[in-house]
Design a protein around this motif. Structure first.
Motif, PDB file in Angstrom:
ATOM      1  N   UNK A 516       0.837  -1.209   0.000  1.00  0.00           N
ATOM      2  CA  UNK A 516       0.000   0.000   0.000  1.00  0.00           C
ATOM      3  C   UNK A 516       0.863   1.247   0.000  1.00  0.00           C
ATOM      4  N   UNK A 517       1.902   1.260   0.841  1.00  0.00           N
ATOM      5  CA  UNK A 517       2.782   2.430   0.891  1.00  0.00           C
ATOM      6  C   UNK A 517       3.413   2.692  -0.470  1.00  0.00           C
ATOM      7  N   UNK A 518       3.791   1.615  -1.164  1.00  0.00           N
ATOM      8  CA  UNK A 518       4.436   1.766  -2.468  1.00  0.00           C
ATOM      9  C   UNK A 518       3.426   2.196  -3.525  1.00  0.00           C
ATOM     10  N   UNK A 519       2.219   1.627  -3.481  1.00  0.00           N
ATOM     11  CA  UNK A 519       1.161   2.055  -4.414  1.00  0.00           C
ATOM     12  C   UNK A 519       0.873   3.542  -4.241  1.00  0.00           C
ATOM     13  N   UNK A 520       0.749   3.976  -2.989  1.00  0.00           N
ATOM     14  CA  UNK A 520       0.428   5.380  -2.746  1.00  0.00           C
ATOM     15  C   UNK A 520       1.610   6.290  -3.101  1.00  0.00           C
ATOM     16  N   UNK A 521       2.821   5.822  -2.875  1.00  0.00           N
ATOM     17  CA  UNK A 521       3.993   6.620  -3.273  1.00  0.00           C
ATOM     18  C   UNK A 521       4.055   6.733  -4.793  1.00  0.00           C
ATOM     19  N   UNK A 522       3.702   5.664  -5.475  1.00  0.00           N
ATOM     20  CA  UNK A 522       3.645   5.660  -6.934  1.00  0.00           C
ATOM     21  C   UNK A 522       2.607   6.671  -7.419  1.00  0.00           C
ATOM     22  N   UNK A 523       1.431   6.651  -6.783  1.00  0.00           N
ATOM     23  CA  UNK A 523       0.375   7.587  -7.181  1.00  0.00           C
ATOM     24  C   UNK A 523       0.771   9.025  -6.852  1.00  0.00           C
ATOM     25  N   UNK A 524       1.418   9.228  -5.721  1.00  0.00           N
ATOM     26  CA  UNK A 524       1.890  10.563  -5.349  1.00  0.00           C
ATOM     27  C   UNK A 524       2.851  11.129  -6.388  1.00  0.00           C
ATOM     28  N   UNK A 525       3.741  10.272  -6.902  1.00  0.00           N
ATOM     29  CA  UNK A 525       4.719  10.731  -7.884  1.00  0.00           C
ATOM     30  C   UNK A 525       4.030  11.246  -9.142  1.00  0.00           C
ATOM     31  N   UNK A 526       2.890  10.653  -9.474  1.00  0.00           N
ATOM     32  CA  UNK A 526       2.179  11.068 -10.689  1.00  0.00           C
ATOM     33  C   UNK A 526       1.242  12.247 -10.442  1.00  0.00           C
ATOM     34  N   UNK A 527       0.641  12.294  -9.246  1.00  0.00           N
ATOM     35  CA  UNK A 527      -0.276  13.393  -8.930  1.00  0.00           C
ATOM     36  C   UNK A 527       0.471  14.645  -8.480  1.00  0.00           C
ATOM     37  N   UNK A 528       1.649  14.453  -7.913  1.00  0.00           N
ATOM     38  CA  UNK A 528       2.399  15.565  -7.336  1.00  0.00           C
ATOM     39  C   UNK A 528       2.275  15.546  -5.821  1.00  0.00           C
ATOM     40  N   UNK A 529       3.355  15.854  -5.149  1.00  0.00           N
ATOM     41  CA  UNK A 529       3.401  15.797  -3.686  1.00  0.00           C
ATOM     42  C   UNK A 529       2.398  16.762  -3.055  1.00  0.00           C
ATOM     43  N   UNK A 530       2.354  17.988  -3.519  1.00  0.00           N
ATOM     44  CA  UNK A 530       1.466  18.988  -2.923  1.00  0.00           C
ATOM     45  C   UNK A 530       0.004  18.619  -3.142  1.00  0.00           C
ATOM     46  N   UNK A 531      -0.331  18.173  -4.358  1.00  0.00           N
ATOM     47  CA  UNK A 531      -1.718  17.804  -4.648  1.00  0.00           C
ATOM     48  C   UNK A 531      -2.156  16.608  -3.812  1.00  0.00           C
ATOM     49  N   UNK A 532      -1.245  15.650  -3.613  1.00  0.00           N
ATOM     50  CA  UNK A 532      -1.564  14.481  -2.806  1.00  0.00           C
ATOM     51  C   UNK A 532      -1.817  14.866  -1.360  1.00  0.00           C
ATOM     52  N   UNK A 533      -0.969  15.716  -0.808  1.00  0.00           N
ATOM     53  CA  UNK A 533      -1.145  16.127   0.584  1.00  0.00           C
ATOM     54  C   UNK A 533      -2.435  16.911   0.762  1.00  0.00           C
ATOM     55  N   UNK A 534      -2.764  17.759  -0.174  1.00  0.00           N
ATOM     56  CA  UNK A 534      -4.030  18.507  -0.114  1.00  0.00           C
ATOM     57  C   UNK A 534      -5.213  17.539  -0.133  1.00  0.00           C
ATOM     58  N   UNK A 535      -5.133  16.504  -0.982  1.00  0.00           N
ATOM     59  CA  UNK A 535      -6.230  15.538  -1.079  1.00  0.00           C
ATOM     60  C   UNK A 535      -6.404  14.777   0.230  1.00  0.00           C
TER      61      UNK A 535
END
Length: 741
Positions: A516-535
Motif C-alpha cells: 500500500x505504501x508503495x502504491x500510494x507513493x507511486x500515485x503521489x509521484x504522478x499526482x504531485x506531492x502537494x496535490x496528494x497532501x491537499x487531497x
C-alpha cells in the motif's frame, strides 16, 4: 500493528443471510485449559438483521453524503456521533493475571427498525483453546503470527460474561460464527434482548465478566508482572446502515477474531476504573480523573475518554518513574505525553518521547489537528516483544532497546515503530476504518504517511552494524526503499484492498503495509506531492470520526486532485485487483547511417558502387570532418546516427516516459501510453546515443526492478551503485527482521 511474518489463507465462504449457524445458548464456566473446553452444540436461529458477508473486502461504491451523520462540523457539540458508552470497573489479580469486571453498556439503535438481537465481540476467547478461529487458521492454513510465540498449558486466555441483564431481565447468550469459522470459536456472541430497541432509542446492558489474560503472544496479555490489557471487555459490534461502506440494508459488521484481523467499532465514551496492587503503575487510554485512591494495599484509578472506539491499559510493578513531556500545536488542545518503561530499557524512553512529539507536529500539520489531551507510550519489558507495536486510542506500545546510538539502526527502529503506532491514532483511531475488511486504510495508509514523515525528517540513519561502519561501509536507504523490499513487486498475490483474513499467505497480509505504501507513493509521484497532501487533508476533514471505505478514499483523491483517470486506474489495477508492473529497456543500439553499396542512378545513369570504393569515400569524409572539427566529442561525425530503443512490458500498462541521451549532451523524450506488450522507438540525428532511460523522473515505485529501466552504450557504474542500494535495503530488512509495522 507491528508484523514480522504472515501466512496462507483462502477466503471463507458466504454469510450474512437470514439464517446463521450458532452455538447453543449458554454461559460457559471459566476454563483456562484447552482440554476443559468442549465444542458447543449448534442450533439454527433466524437473525433479524444479517451479517456483513464473510468474504467482505474493498468497498467499490462510495458512501452516501450523510453516512454516519455526515461530515463533523467544527462547531458540533461532540467530536463524534457517540453511538455507545461504556462504564467499566475492573479488578486485576496480577499473580493469576485475572480480571473481574462489571460493565454498563449503553447502545443507541441508529437504524429505522426495531433491533431484537445485538452482537458482542469477546476477543479474549481467541486465546481460549485451539478450536478458535485464530488458532484454527494458524493450524489448518499454515498461517503464522509475528514471532509465533507458543502457549503453554497454563497460559491460555478467555472471557466469560457471568451475568447479562437488560432492565433487570436476564439476557440469553448464544455463540455465533459470522464468517463460517469453526463452531468452537467463541469470539462473537449473540444477545437476544427481552425488550427490542426501537429506532432511535437506547438500551443499557448490565454485564459481569471474568477474564483471564493469556501469555502475551499476540496484541494482549502478560509476561511476569507486566500486563497489557487489550481486547479485554465485551464490546458491541457495528450496525451499519444503507449508504455506509457499501451497505444496501442494515447489517451487523461483527467478524470473528481472525489471526490477521484487527478491529472495528462505533465511537463512544469510556469511563473505566481499575483496581490494582498499590505497587503497580498504570497507564491507559484517556485522562486520569482525580487522584489515585489507595487503601489496604490496593489502588484505584479512573480514566475517561470520549469520542474513541476502544480502550486499553497497562499495569506493571516494574515500571520506572514515567518520563513526561508536553506538546502544543495550532487547533489542538495542550497534550500531555507519558512514557512508561522498565528500567532495562531506560535508553528508549527519551527517543520515544521525542518521536511522539515530532509525530504530533507532523500529523497535525499534514492531516489535521490532534483532538485529544493525552498520549501514553509504553515500552514493553524484556521477553514481552509481542506486546510491542500495538495501537489504541491515545495509547500505544513502542519498541524496546537497551542502547539507542544516534543515527543507528536501533534509533531508526524505535523512531519507526513509535511514529507508526502514533500514526494509527489518526488512521485507525480518528478515521476509524474497518481493519477486518479494509486493512489498507489503516495499516497501509499509515505506513505510507510514516514514510513521508521520515522522508521529511531526513535524519540520516545508517543501516549497518558497528563493524561495517569501521570498514567505511555505511549504506543508506533511498526514498521508500524498505517498502519496495516488502511490497511483493515480482509476484503480487492480492490487491491492497483485500481483507485481512482472506489473503494468499502470511507474507501477503504483511504486504498490505509495504505494498500500500508503495502504491500510494507511486500515485503521489504522478499526482504531485502537494496535490496528494491537499487531497489527504480533505479526506481527513471529510471522514474523521465517520468510518470511511476504500471507495471514499478513492473519491476524495479523484475529486481533490482532478485526476480521476490516474486515481481510478491505480485503484482498478492495484487496490481492487493486483497487477505486476514490469516495464524495461529490452534493447538499445545506435549506429551511423553510412552510404550503401550497390547499384544506383547517378546523373541519369545506372552506376555500381562497390564496397572498396565506398570505404575510401567514407574514410575521406571522416578525415575531412575531423580536420574541420578537431574538438568534436566522440559519437559525432559526418554521418547521421540511427538509434533504436525497444521496450518491453510485463503486467499493468502505465503511462511511461522514455528519455534518450546523446553524446552531444542533447536528449529526446517520448511517451509510451498504450497497452502494447512492446514498442520500438527510432531516433535519427547527428549524434550517437549514450543511454536510454525509462521512467527518468522515477514516478513508478511499483516497478518490479529499476535496474532494467536503463541501458547505456558506455561504461557506467550507476547500475553497480543501484545494486548496492538495493542490497543495503535488503540487508537492513534482514538485520531488523521488519517486514512491516
Amino acid at each position: 500493528m507491528r508484523a514480522v511474518s504472515w501466512a496462507k489463507h483462502s477466503a471463507l465462504a458466504l454469510c450474512g443471510l437470514a439464517t446463521v449457524t450458532v452455538a447453543a445458548a449458554l454461559v460457559p464456566t471459566p476454563s483456562p485449559s484447552a482440554a476443559a473446553v468442549t465444542a458447543p452444540a449448534t442450533t439454527t436461529a433466524v437473525a433479524d438483521i444479517p451479517f456483513a458477508a464473510a468474504d467482505a473486502a474493498a468497498v467499490s461504491v462510495p458512501s452516501a453524503a450523510d453516512a454516519w451523520g455526515g461530515p463533523r462540523s467544527d462547531d458540533a457539540p461532540t467530536l463524534s456521533d457517540r453511538v455507545v458508552s461504556y462504564t467499566i470497573k475492573a479488578s486485576l489479580d496480577p499473580d493469576k493475571h485475572r480480571l473481574k469486571g462489571q460493565q454498563q453498556l449503553t447502545w443507541r439503535n441508529r437504524s429505522a427498525q426495531p433491533v431484537r438481537s445485538v452482537y458482542l465481540h469477546l476477543y479474549l476467547n481467541a486465546f481460549r483453546n485451539e478450536g478458535s478461529t485464530f488458532f484454527s487458521e494458524q493450524r489448518n492454513l499454515g498461517f503464522d503470527f509475528r514471532s509465533d510465540v507458543q502457549m503453554k498449558d497454563d497460559e491460555w486466555g478467555w472471557i466469560d460474561m457471568t451475568r447479562v441483564e437488560q432492565a433487570g431481565a436476564k439476557v440469553a447468550q448464544t455463540f455465533v460464527q459470522p464468517d463460517n469459522g469453526p463452531s468452537t470459536d467463541m469470539t462473537v456472541v449473540r444477545l437476544d434482548l427481552p425488550q427490542a430497541v426501537e429506532p432511535g432509542a437506547s438500551t443499557t446492558l448490565d454485564i459481569d465478566f471474568d477474564a483471564q489474560l493469556p501469555r502475551v503472544i499476540a496484541r494482549t496479555g502478560y509476561y511476569g508482572s507486566f500486563h497489557l490489557v487489550g481486547q479485554w471487555f465485551p464490546k458491541i459490534g457495528v450496525l451499519e446502515l444503507p449508504g455506509e461502506r457499501g451497505a444496501t440494508a442494515p447489517r451487523w459488521n461483527v467478524h470473528e477474531f481472525h489471526l490477521h484481523s484487527e478491529f472495528y467499532a462505533d465511537f463512544g465514551s469510556y469511563d473505566v476504573s481499575m483496581d490494582v496492587p498499590s505497587d503497580y503503575r498504570v497507564g491507559a487510554t484517556g485522562e486520569q480523573q482525580g487522584q489515585t485512591v489507595t487503601a489496604n494495599g490496593r489502588s484505584q484509578y479512573r480514566f475517561v475518554q470520549h469520542d474513541v472506539h476502544d480502550f486499553a491499559w497497562t499495569a506493571d510493578k516494574r515500571f520506572a518513574e514515567p518520563l513526561v513531556g508536553d506538546w502544543t500545536g495550532p487547533g489542538s488542545p495542550p497534550v500531555k505525553i507519558r512514557v512508561l518503561y522498565p528500567p532495562e530499557y531506560q535508553a528508549s524512553a527519551a527517543p520515544a518521547l521525542k518521536a511522539t512529539q515530532d509525530s504530533l507536529t507532523y500529523f497535525s500539520n499534514t492531516l489535521g489537528p490532534y483532538p485529544y489531551r493525552t498520549v501514553t507510550v509504553v515500552i514493553p519489558p524484556y521477553n514481552a516483544t509481542e506486546a510491542g507495536g500495538m495501537e489504541y486510542p491515545t495509547f500505544f506500545t513502542a519498541d524496546s532497546f537497551a542502547k539507542v546510538p544516534a543515527r543507528g539502526m536501533n534509533e531508526f527502529l524505535l523512531d519507526f515503530v513509535t511514529i507508526h503506532e502514533f500514526g494509527h491514532g489518526y488512521f485507525y483511531g480518528i478515521l476509524a476504518s474497518n481493519e477486518f475488511e479494509e486493512p489498507m486504510l489503516d495499516e497501509g495508509l499509515n505506513e505510507y504517511w510514516d514514510q513521508r514523515m521520515l522522508r521529511e525528517l531526513d535524519r540520516g540513519y545508517v543501516f549497518a552494524p558497528e563493524w561495517m561502519r569501521k570498514l567505511g561501509i555505511a549504506p543508506k536507504l533511498g526514498d521508500f526503499g524498505l517498502e519496495r523490499i516488502g511490497a511483493q513487486l515480482n509476484e503480487p498475490t492480492d490487491g491492497t484492498g483485500a481483507n485481512s483474513w482472506g489473503r494468499y499467505s502470511s507474507s501477503a497480509y504483511g504486504a498490505v503495509y509495504s505494498r500500500t505504501a508503495t502504491v500510494m507513493r507511486d500515485l503521489e509521484a504522478q499526482l504531485g506531492k502537494a496535490a496528494t497532501e491537499k487531497a489527504f487533508k480533505e479526506y481527513y476533514a471529510t471522514w474523521k470520526f465517520r468510518h470511511p471505505s476504500i471507495a471514499d478514499l478513492r473519491e476524495s483523491l479523484a475529486v481533490s486532485t482532478g485526476r480521476r483517470d490516474l486515481v481510478e486506474r491505480a485503484f482498478a489495477e492495484q487496490v481492487y485487483a493486483t497487477r505486476k508492473l514490469a516495464d524495461r529497456i529490452d534493447d538499445l543500439s545506435s549506429n551511423e547511417v553510412l552510404p550503401l553499396a550497390g547499384v544506383r542512378m547517378q546523373n541519369g545513369k545506372q552506376v555500381t558502387v562497390g564496397q572498396e570504393a565506398l570505404d575510401k569515400t567514407i574514410s575521406a569524409r571522416r578525415e575531412a570532418w575531423e580536420k574541420a572539427n578537431p574538438k568534436a566529442k566522440p559519437g559525432s561525425g559526418p554521418f547521421p546516427w540511427r538509434t533504436t530503443v525497444t521496450v518491453r512490458r510485463e503486467g499493468a500498462a502505465v503511462p511511461q516516459t522514455l528519455r534518450v541521451t546523446f553524446a552531444d549532451g542533447s536528449h529526446q523524450t517520448v511517451k509510451w501510453d498504450d497497452t502494447a506488450a512492446w514498442k520500438r522507438f527510432v531516433f535519427e540525428g547527428n549524434s550517437r546515443a549514450v543511454s536510454a532511460q525509462l521512467d527518468p523522473d522515477k514516478l513508478h515505485y511499483l516497478d518490479a526492478s529499476k535496474l532494467d529501466d536503463s541501458r547505456t552504450l558506455e561504461g557506467d557504474g550507476s547500475a553497480a551503485r543501484r545494486w548496492s542500494a538495493d542490497f543495503a535495503a535488503l540487508f537492513q530488512a534482514v538485520q531488523a527482521f521488519v517486514v512491516s509495522l
